[in-house]
Design an enzyme around this catalytic site. Sequence first.
Site, mmCIF file in Angstrom:
data_model
loop_
_atom_site.group_PDB
_atom_site.id
_atom_site.type_symbol
_atom_site.label_atom_id
_atom_site.label_comp_id
_atom_site.label_asym_id
_atom_site.label_seq_id
_atom_site.Cartn_x
_atom_site.Cartn_y
_atom_site.Cartn_z
ATOM 1 N N LYS A 34 -3.869 7.201 3.733
ATOM 2 C CA LYS A 34 -4.669 6.103 4.287
ATOM 3 C C LYS A 34 -5.640 6.606 5.352
ATOM 4 C CE LYS A 34 -2.855 3.549 7.654
ATOM 5 N NZ LYS A 34 -3.613 3.324 8.902
ATOM 6 N N ASN A 35 -5.128 7.379 6.309
ATOM 7 C CA ASN A 35 -5.971 7.778 7.437
ATOM 8 C C ASN A 35 -7.107 8.701 7.016
ATOM 9 O OD1 ASN A 35 -4.473 6.191 9.102
ATOM 10 N ND2 ASN A 35 -3.379 7.856 10.121
ATOM 11 N N CYS A 128 -4.307 -1.988 20.605
ATOM 12 C CA CYS A 128 -3.541 -2.574 19.513
ATOM 13 C C CYS A 128 -2.081 -2.577 19.940
ATOM 14 C CB CYS A 128 -3.760 -1.815 18.214
ATOM 15 S SG CYS A 128 -3.038 -0.189 18.228
ATOM 16 N N ARG A 133 -5.673 2.649 23.483
ATOM 17 C CA ARG A 133 -6.506 3.396 22.537
ATOM 18 C C ARG A 133 -7.996 3.428 22.908
ATOM 19 N NH1 ARG A 133 -3.976 2.624 16.623
ATOM 20 N NH2 ARG A 133 -4.782 4.740 16.454
ATOM 21 N N ASP A 319 3.424 8.958 14.259
ATOM 22 C CA ASP A 319 3.558 7.945 13.194
ATOM 23 C C ASP A 319 4.923 7.983 12.518
ATOM 24 O OD1 ASP A 319 1.029 7.075 13.749
ATOM 25 O OD2 ASP A 319 0.078 7.903 11.968
ATOM 26 N N ARG A 411 -0.589 -2.771 5.358
ATOM 27 C CA ARG A 411 -1.789 -2.024 5.745
ATOM 28 C C ARG A 411 -1.648 -0.552 5.425
ATOM 29 N NH1 ARG A 411 -4.272 -4.114 11.358
ATOM 30 N NH2 ARG A 411 -5.715 -2.494 10.750
#
Length: 441
Positions: A34-35, A128, A133, A319, A411
């Site tokens: 994803k990233n 978030c 961030r 993560d 997501r």
Amino acid sequence: MILTAVQSQTILNPQLEIAGGRKLSGELRVSGAKNSALVLMAACLLTRDTIRLRNVPPLTDISAMGEMLRSLGGTVNHTADGIELNGNHINNSTAPYELVNSLRASFFCIGPLLARMGMAKVPLPGGCQIGTRPVVEHVKGLKALGAQVTIEHGVVTAVVPGRGHRLTGGRIYLDCPSVGATETLMMAAALADGETVIENAALEPEVVDLAGLLLAMGARVRGAGTPTITITGVERLHGADYAVIPDRIEAGTFMLAAAITRSHLRISPVIPEHLGSVITKLEEAGCTMQHDGIGLTVKADRISAVDLRTQPFPGFPTDLQAPFMSLLATAQGTSVITENIFENRLQHVAELQRMGAAIRMQGNTAFVEGVPQLSGAPVQGTDLRASAAMVLAGLAAQGITTVRGLEYLDRGYAGLEDKLNSVGACIERVSANPALVNVAA
Ligand code: UD1
């Protein structure tokens, strides 16, 4: 009410019901990262030609990035194995607040927009669930490349002064090796006049993947994957056909699924160099890991306590901190887990405690005393990776675990419950009882 995965994407307040305690066996396929895919999509703004990206995961974040590119005048078409992006008709250099607000990564557009159009207006992404961030390093770097940057009313406006509207190469030292800042500045520098050197750059595999796409587009990039990245700007970039790397965080989550259920799973494709710290920590905890070229086989029986500190790559990834904590909540002995990257990334602790985990907090450190058995409970996923941690805990717990907060999970994980069910888990996506949801809110 039991729903299919497709129905559940469209219903309000879906949740996962997990019947825990089952052994898993078989093979799990890892989707594209994803990233990586998000930043590679932004890079398509750097050229008028078509970019074909393969191995793009079907996630809500990817759709949101597609919306962002369309709002700027780009076209995004889904193909059998990925997406085709074309930025020939980019006619708007202002990113809509709603899209940046819903997808932080869409801030990436600032670098390529500025390089291509000489101007970009992008709302500050804000914080978030996991922290504030900031984007200070991104802004500092763009200024070093000659952009005039102002921040007013929550919007970053960057302009390249002068007639050519081309950025100029420069030396940038990042005060912290930010992944997003490194990527933003690599894209901006790709079309700048002259040479840019980024010092203290992020080393993450997604940075190397971006360099791979930029090289395929005709950019001149050296040193990606080391702390010093050198980019020599070119006049124009061209189209490319490029496959996204496998998602190392999804792969790590699957390795932890094997470990927490004390099972035996093969996970592929996996690039072991992307997961060195995670593989080492799992081995230290008692797992047997075997790489066969494409896949990785994980066997787990007894799990012992290990200590973890999250760090930039190649350190242990933030993560996977929450998912690894679920495993250690079931280990023999006491583990010490320290979160060093994001200031608010331990919210899953309270949810794990609801499942019987014995965890004591001190600042950004969690002391996790393993218990023989977690017990199923209703829990809330407070961010993407915390939600994955709850699913893992549910796989191991006795009884039923209900995980809410699937807007986060969807997501970052493509069809997580379908994949886990294919190796023996028992997870159903069900409609939450609206009365109970209102009470909880
Ligand atoms: C990316 C990943 C995210 C991952 C994180 C760290 C994407 C879309 N997201 O996020 O999943 O958890 O890397 O591996 O790729 N910082 C500053 N000033 C800045 C920028 C960052 O102090 O200007 C700090 C952050 O607050 C944080 C640390 O640097 O403490 C790492 O952030 P960064 O590497 O920028 O993360 P992201 O690129 O946002």
